[in-house]
Design a protein around this motif. Sequence first.
Motif, PDB file in Angstrom:
ATOM      1  N   ARG A  38      10.174   0.390  -2.820  1.00 36.04           N
ATOM      2  CA  ARG A  38       9.842   1.332  -3.573  1.00 36.04           C
ATOM      3  C   ARG A  38       9.079   0.798  -4.861  1.00 36.04           C
ATOM      4  NH1 ARG A  38      10.721   7.234  -2.201  1.00 36.04           N
ATOM      5  NH2 ARG A  38      12.146   6.856  -0.308  1.00 36.04           N
ATOM      6  N   GLY A  39       8.119   1.451  -5.436  1.00 38.45           N
ATOM      7  CA  GLY A  39       7.716   0.709  -6.824  1.00 38.45           C
ATOM      8  C   GLY A  39       8.545   1.455  -7.933  1.00 38.45           C
ATOM      9  N   SER A  40       8.053   1.150  -9.086  1.00 38.73           N
ATOM     10  CA  SER A  40       8.876   1.445 -10.281  1.00 38.73           C
ATOM     11  C   SER A  40       8.741   3.085 -10.447  1.00 38.73           C
ATOM     12  CB  SER A  40       8.412   0.583 -11.492  1.00 38.73           C
ATOM     13  OG  SER A  40       7.127   1.055 -11.604  1.00 38.73           O
ATOM     14  N   ASP A  41       7.642   3.405  -9.720  1.00 33.30           N
ATOM     15  CA  ASP A  41       7.482   5.045  -9.891  1.00 33.30           C
ATOM     16  C   ASP A  41       8.347   5.465  -8.748  1.00 33.30           C
ATOM     17  OD1 ASP A  41       6.225   3.956  -7.516  1.00 33.30           O
ATOM     18  OD2 ASP A  41       4.276   4.775  -8.057  1.00 33.30           O
ATOM     19  N   GLY A  42       9.283   4.765  -8.080  1.00 30.51           N
ATOM     20  CA  GLY A  42      10.127   5.689  -6.951  1.00 30.51           C
ATOM     21  C   GLY A  42       9.099   5.875  -5.484  1.00 30.51           C
ATOM     22  N   GLN A  43       8.094   5.708  -5.553  1.00 30.83           N
ATOM     23  CA  GLN A  43       7.345   5.944  -4.532  1.00 30.83           C
ATOM     24  C   GLN A  43       7.257   4.459  -3.367  1.00 30.83           C
ATOM     25  OE1 GLN A  43       3.274   7.150  -5.545  1.00 30.83           O
ATOM     26  NE2 GLN A  43       3.927   9.048  -6.629  1.00 30.83           N
ATOM     27  N   ARG A  44       7.235   5.145  -2.265  1.00 31.85           N
ATOM     28  CA  ARG A  44       7.359   4.043  -1.103  1.00 31.85           C
ATOM     29  C   ARG A  44       5.863   3.041  -1.068  1.00 31.85           C
ATOM     30  NH1 ARG A  44       8.592   8.716   0.659  1.00 31.85           N
ATOM     31  NH2 ARG A  44      10.771   8.767   1.861  1.00 31.85           N
ATOM     32  N   ARG A  45       6.099   1.460  -1.211  1.00 29.87           N
ATOM     33  CA  ARG A  45       5.282   0.828  -0.892  1.00 29.87           C
ATOM     34  C   ARG A  45       5.369  -0.083   0.501  1.00 29.87           C
ATOM     35  NH1 ARG A  45       3.762   0.802  -6.274  1.00 29.87           N
ATOM     36  NH2 ARG A  45       3.593   3.178  -6.180  1.00 29.87           N
ATOM     37  N   PHE A  46       4.300  -0.019   1.336  1.00 33.32           N
ATOM     38  CA  PHE A  46       4.158  -0.723   2.498  1.00 33.32           C
ATOM     39  C   PHE A  46       3.728  -1.795   2.705  1.00 33.32           C
ATOM     40  CE2 PHE A  46       4.971   3.980   3.172  1.00 33.32           C
ATOM     41  CZ  PHE A  46       5.696   4.253   3.849  1.00 33.32           C
ATOM     42  N   SER A  47       4.432  -2.649   3.125  1.00 30.60           N
ATOM     43  CA  SER A  47       3.844  -4.380   3.469  1.00 30.60           C
ATOM     44  C   SER A  47       3.101  -4.301   4.928  1.00 30.60           C
ATOM     45  CB  SER A  47       5.057  -5.257   3.885  1.00 30.60           C
ATOM     46  OG  SER A  47       5.753  -5.095   4.662  1.00 30.60           O
ATOM     47  N   GLN A  48       2.225  -5.319   4.966  1.00 31.74           N
ATOM     48  CA  GLN A  48       1.521  -5.499   6.320  1.00 31.74           C
ATOM     49  C   GLN A  48       2.692  -5.370   7.452  1.00 31.74           C
ATOM     50  OE1 GLN A  48      -1.550  -5.131   6.955  1.00 31.74           O
ATOM     51  NE2 GLN A  48      -1.187  -5.167   8.920  1.00 31.74           N
ATOM     52  N   GLU A  49       3.867  -5.957   7.119  1.00 28.45           N
ATOM     53  CA  GLU A  49       4.817  -5.850   8.332  1.00 28.45           C
ATOM     54  C   GLU A  49       5.143  -4.545   8.660  1.00 28.45           C
ATOM     55  OE1 GLU A  49       8.772  -8.083   7.519  1.00 28.45           O
ATOM     56  OE2 GLU A  49       9.378  -7.583   9.384  1.00 28.45           O
ATOM     57  N   MET A  97       0.855  -1.243  -0.008  1.00 31.75           N
ATOM     58  CA  MET A  97      -0.187   0.005  -0.099  1.00 31.75           C
ATOM     59  C   MET A  97       0.765   1.353   0.025  1.00 31.75           C
ATOM     60  SD  MET A  97      -1.066   0.122   3.775  1.00 31.75           S
ATOM     61  CE  MET A  97      -1.096  -1.821   3.918  1.00 31.75           C
ATOM     62  N   ARG A  98       0.309   2.471  -0.123  1.00 35.11           N
ATOM     63  CA  ARG A  98       0.967   3.626  -0.410  1.00 35.11           C
ATOM     64  C   ARG A  98       1.131   4.558   1.230  1.00 35.11           C
ATOM     65  NH1 ARG A  98       1.184   5.252  -6.098  1.00 35.11           N
ATOM     66  NH2 ARG A  98       0.391   3.375  -7.099  1.00 35.11           N
ATOM     67  N   ILE A  99       1.782   5.251   1.137  1.00 39.24           N
ATOM     68  CA  ILE A  99       2.130   6.043   2.246  1.00 39.24           C
ATOM     69  C   ILE A  99       0.820   6.552   3.030  1.00 39.24           C
ATOM     70  CG2 ILE A  99       2.586   8.328   1.488  1.00 39.24           C
ATOM     71  CD1 ILE A  99       5.072   8.181   3.461  1.00 39.24           C
ATOM     72  N   SER A 100      -0.091   6.924   2.215  1.00 40.15           N
ATOM     73  CA  SER A 100      -1.353   7.738   2.949  1.00 40.15           C
ATOM     74  C   SER A 100      -2.126   6.590   3.749  1.00 40.15           C
ATOM     75  CB  SER A 100      -2.059   8.534   1.945  1.00 40.15           C
ATOM     76  OG  SER A 100      -2.540   7.513   0.828  1.00 40.15           O
ATOM     77  N   GLU A 101      -2.255   5.575   3.124  1.00 37.08           N
ATOM     78  CA  GLU A 101      -2.860   4.592   3.662  1.00 37.08           C
ATOM     79  C   GLU A 101      -2.101   3.858   4.939  1.00 37.08           C
ATOM     80  OE1 GLU A 101      -4.110   1.393   1.023  1.00 37.08           O
ATOM     81  OE2 GLU A 101      -4.788   0.208   2.616  1.00 37.08           O
ATOM     82  N   ALA A 102      -0.813   3.850   4.949  1.00 36.86           N
ATOM     83  CA  ALA A 102      -0.083   3.436   5.979  1.00 36.86           C
ATOM     84  C   ALA A 102      -0.117   4.266   6.950  1.00 36.86           C
ATOM     85  CB  ALA A 102       1.497   3.158   5.592  1.00 36.86           C
ATOM     86  N   ALA A 103      -0.124   5.458   6.852  1.00 36.62           N
ATOM     87  CA  ALA A 103      -0.616   6.533   7.782  1.00 36.62           C
ATOM     88  C   ALA A 103      -1.932   6.204   8.323  1.00 36.62           C
ATOM     89  CB  ALA A 103      -0.452   7.926   7.192  1.00 36.62           C
ATOM     90  N   SER A 104      -2.822   6.138   7.535  1.00 34.47           N
ATOM     91  CA  SER A 104      -4.254   6.159   8.430  1.00 34.47           C
ATOM     92  C   SER A 104      -4.281   4.844   9.191  1.00 34.47           C
ATOM     93  CB  SER A 104      -5.148   6.199   7.407  1.00 34.47           C
ATOM     94  OG  SER A 104      -5.536   5.093   6.653  1.00 34.47           O
ATOM     95  N   ARG A 105      -3.716   3.723   8.701  1.00 27.11           N
ATOM     96  CA  ARG A 105      -3.661   2.366   9.424  1.00 27.11           C
ATOM     97  C   ARG A 105      -2.952   2.503  10.836  1.00 27.11           C
ATOM     98  NH1 ARG A 105      -4.890  -2.594   5.629  1.00 27.11           N
ATOM     99  NH2 ARG A 105      -5.920  -1.395   3.857  1.00 27.11           N
ATOM    100  N   SER A 106      -1.671   3.149  10.678  1.00 28.94           N
ATOM    101  CA  SER A 106      -0.415   3.201  11.911  1.00 28.94           C
ATOM    102  C   SER A 106      -1.212   4.210  12.846  1.00 28.94           C
ATOM    103  CB  SER A 106       0.728   3.186  11.277  1.00 28.94           C
ATOM    104  OG  SER A 106       0.944   4.552  10.555  1.00 28.94           O
ATOM    105  N   GLY A 107      -1.729   5.370  12.405  1.00 28.58           N
ATOM    106  CA  GLY A 107      -1.901   6.431  13.343  1.00 28.58           C
ATOM    107  C   GLY A 107      -0.806   7.348  13.101  1.00 28.58           C
ATOM    108  N   LEU A 108       0.273   7.180  12.674  1.00 31.61           N
ATOM    109  CA  LEU A 108       1.139   8.188  12.275  1.00 31.61           C
ATOM    110  C   LEU A 108       0.749   9.217  11.233  1.00 31.61           C
ATOM    111  CD1 LEU A 108       4.295   6.093  12.544  1.00 31.61           C
ATOM    112  CD2 LEU A 108       3.813   7.797  14.172  1.00 31.61           C
ATOM    113  N   LYS A 109       1.443  10.164  11.049  1.00 31.49           N
ATOM    114  CA  LYS A 109       0.946  11.162   9.995  1.00 31.49           C
ATOM    115  C   LYS A 109       1.969  10.776   8.789  1.00 31.49           C
ATOM    116  CE  LYS A 109      -0.605  14.807  12.654  1.00 31.49           C
ATOM    117  NZ  LYS A 109      -0.470  16.314  13.295  1.00 31.49           N
ATOM    118  N   VAL A 110       1.572  11.131   7.645  1.00 33.90           N
ATOM    119  CA  VAL A 110       2.509  11.022   6.295  1.00 33.90           C
ATOM    120  C   VAL A 110       3.875  11.566   6.570  1.00 33.90           C
ATOM    121  CG1 VAL A 110       2.675  11.505   3.921  1.00 33.90           C
ATOM    122  CG2 VAL A 110       0.498  10.663   4.878  1.00 33.90           C
ATOM    123  N   ASP A 111       3.655  12.765   6.904  1.00 30.56           N
ATOM    124  CA  ASP A 111       5.093  13.434   7.171  1.00 30.56           C
ATOM    125  C   ASP A 111       5.796  12.864   8.218  1.00 30.56           C
ATOM    126  OD1 ASP A 111       4.858  15.343   5.340  1.00 30.56           O
ATOM    127  OD2 ASP A 111       4.156  16.890   6.841  1.00 30.56           O
TER     128      ASP A 111
END
Lengths: 117, 117
Positions: free
Chosen positions: A31-42, A1-15
């Motif tokens: 990172r995906g091929s677009d250079g953006q972060r991809r977060f696993s469940q772990e 998943m992307r950073i905004s989803e990781a944020a809303s699931r973890s409680g932390l803010k994107v920044d």
Amino acid sequence: MRISEAASRSGLKVDTIRYYEAEGLVPKVMRGSDGQRRFSQENVDWLTLLFWLRETGMPMKVMQRFAALYAQGDKTISDRKDILLDHSRLLAKRRDDLDRCDEILARKLEIYEEYLR
Amino acid sequence: MRISEAASRSGLKVDTIRYYEAEGLVPKVMRGSDGQRRFSQENVDWLTLLFWLRETGMPMKVMQRFAALYAQGDKTISDRKDILLDHSRLLAKRRDDLDRCDEILARKLEIYEEYLR
DNA sequence: TTCTTGACCTAGAGTTGCTCAAGGCCGGTA
DNA sequence: TACCGGCCTTGAGCAACTCTAGGTCAAGAA
């Protein structure tokens, strides 16, 4: 998943997630091929743990050590256990602080009440 | 009494007391003929209250408002009561956070224990 | 009496842990 | 094709202390 989803699931803010990653607190983020972060469940589970540790007062330095141990795998579990045990002692101390403050507030409020009558 | 004694009685550090005074959090501090601060019992009680409010998470801005009201005397007691009531709601939230974190730590520690066997 | 020590003073720099703003890339939609 | 939203990095700004440098002053030792 992307950073905004990781944020809303973890409680932390994107920044804050980006900041934590820069500080070495979040190992294994791909990172995906677009250079953006991809977060696993772990990753998200780890971020959630960081959120609660920080929220309850663990200092960054300790979290850095904890993260470095985590990055080294299972052989560091005993050291990580010690860190969490230390932290639960801190929680106990915080709870005492809250109780102490509650008392003080109660006394103060009673004085105010008395005055207001 | 002098600043170091006020510090050890209130729980605040000497530097923090000076900082708080500069920020308008500590009304009514006198100076001796030597130019040094002299703290009354009322000052120390006030500092002790600030210590506990801060320790349990009241932001500076709120403490500043609280101090400004205090400086205006008894007619502001009802407003001050509201601030303290708000704060005791914050304390409840903090206690919930501690409980939540305790649970998470307990689960984590159990997993570690299991691994270590 | 001169010297040293220690507590205090102010002003300002440094620290921690974020948080926000500027400027830029990229994929999808009107 | 033009825009939009979500992502990116870098660097500035902020809250709440915390520490350092450089100075005054009183009290006791030499």
